[in-house]
Enzyme design. Sequence first.
Site, PDB file in Angstrom:
ATOM      1  N   LYS A 109       0.831  -1.212   0.000  1.00 38.32           N
ATOM      2  CA  LYS A 109       0.000   0.000   0.000  1.00 38.32           C
ATOM      3  C   LYS A 109       0.861   1.255   0.000  1.00 38.32           C
ATOM      4  O   LYS A 109       0.491   2.268  -0.591  1.00 38.32           O
ATOM      5  CB  LYS A 109      -0.976  -0.015   1.179  1.00 38.32           C
ATOM      6  CG  LYS A 109      -2.055  -1.063   1.007  1.00 38.32           C
ATOM      7  CD  LYS A 109      -3.254  -0.819   1.898  1.00 38.32           C
ATOM      8  CE  LYS A 109      -4.351  -1.828   1.590  1.00 38.32           C
ATOM      9  NZ  LYS A 109      -5.458  -1.759   2.551  1.00 38.32           N
ATOM     10  N   LYS A 196      -7.751 -10.429 -13.936  1.00 34.50           N
ATOM     11  CA  LYS A 196      -8.624 -10.877 -12.852  1.00 34.50           C
ATOM     12  C   LYS A 196      -9.923 -10.084 -12.828  1.00 34.50           C
ATOM     13  O   LYS A 196      -9.927  -8.904 -13.186  1.00 34.50           O
ATOM     14  CB  LYS A 196      -7.921 -10.655 -11.500  1.00 34.50           C
ATOM     15  CG  LYS A 196      -7.202 -11.891 -10.997  1.00 34.50           C
ATOM     16  CD  LYS A 196      -6.462 -11.640  -9.697  1.00 34.50           C
ATOM     17  CE  LYS A 196      -7.332 -11.043  -8.607  1.00 34.50           C
ATOM     18  NZ  LYS A 196      -6.607 -10.909  -7.326  1.00 34.50           N
ATOM     19  N   LYS A 199     -13.128  -4.732  -9.717  1.00 40.71           N
ATOM     20  CA  LYS A 199     -13.900  -3.504  -9.880  1.00 40.71           C
ATOM     21  C   LYS A 199     -13.051  -2.365 -10.404  1.00 40.71           C
ATOM     22  O   LYS A 199     -13.523  -1.503 -11.124  1.00 40.71           O
ATOM     23  CB  LYS A 199     -14.487  -3.092  -8.527  1.00 40.71           C
ATOM     24  CG  LYS A 199     -15.919  -3.479  -8.427  1.00 40.71           C
ATOM     25  CD  LYS A 199     -16.521  -3.234  -7.075  1.00 40.71           C
ATOM     26  CE  LYS A 199     -15.913  -2.092  -6.329  1.00 40.71           C
ATOM     27  NZ  LYS A 199     -16.368  -2.027  -4.939  1.00 40.71           N
TER      28      LYS A 199
END
Length: 335
Positions: A109, A196, A199
């Site tokens: 992250k 994959k 969203k």
Amino acid sequence: MKRILSCIQPTGDLHLGNYFGAVKNWVRLQAEYQCFYGVVDNHSMTMPYQAAKLRENTWKMVFQLLACGIEPNNLFVQSLVPEHTELSWILSCVCSFGELSRMTQFKDKTEQLKTGDKEAAISSGLFMYPVLQAADILVYRADYVPVGKDQEQHLELSRNIAARFNTQFAKEYFVHPEPLFTEIPKLLSPADPTKKMSKSLGEKHYINLFGDAERIRKQIRSAVTDTGLETAGSGMSAGVKNLFELLVACGKHDAHAALKMDYDTGSLKYKDLKETVAEALVELTQPFKAKLEALNADKKNVKAQIIESSAEIRKTAQQTMMEVRAITGLLPLRP
Ligand code: TRP
């Protein structure tokens, strides 16, 4: 009864991957265990976010989980149980800086924030994220934690924190939580089966769990099967494999076996495969969609119910905190 705890961040819409990878399992476990399921809004504050959007997404996730069959009594919102953040502080004092520095999700992250379009600061909340996760689990003295493999390192840390706390305070106080790893089917984007299902790639690339039937049919009808680049003998193309995978995920094992037989003998018509997949998905998702609409029509009551269930669940967390205060040398709260 053994206790289960698991949590999900309020990220917006649930998609098929979340459902098969987590929520379906959560629903099933409710029959056998005492379950605590949290929508962890405090965790979502660790990355840049907007206040109004966070609140909206928190309710959205609550409603969607209920629509999937999570019992309202088992569901809470993390920030409505402030003992999570309170315990997190205490646990941070038995967790070393070095341990947290080794968390791969923190490294990933951090990289995302450094390389994103807008340069954003790396918050110490992001660094502390796994301690809060340990608090989520330990505050309910959960025995089992259903999670995906990506959470293995965080679970390991939770166990280490529990062990260190117990050693430091000479008590066998915290339960060592066991992960229950769930098999997550590898779903691919119907529009581009080299990627994959996700969203973040955009609308075409994922199947919404609450989408309408016509849209799902259309998405499957136009799903990429062969790209034309396959060579003879290279086996099943990624797109076709994905359609078969969806059938299995929907529990249509007989249809899967029959169509696979056709595939193996070279007589499979993709149109038949697609129709079967589309109908399986419609059959799966439409009851969720209907339930969500019903819940949305009764918004006020549903929200009140979750505020109530969070308060009820909070009693368990308060009991733990009372004991933890005593063990760690803090003063007792006024009764
Ligand atoms: N970190 C988890 C995820 O990204 C979410 C989470 C927060 C969680 N607290 C938890 C999962 C406690 C299990 C138990 O998916």
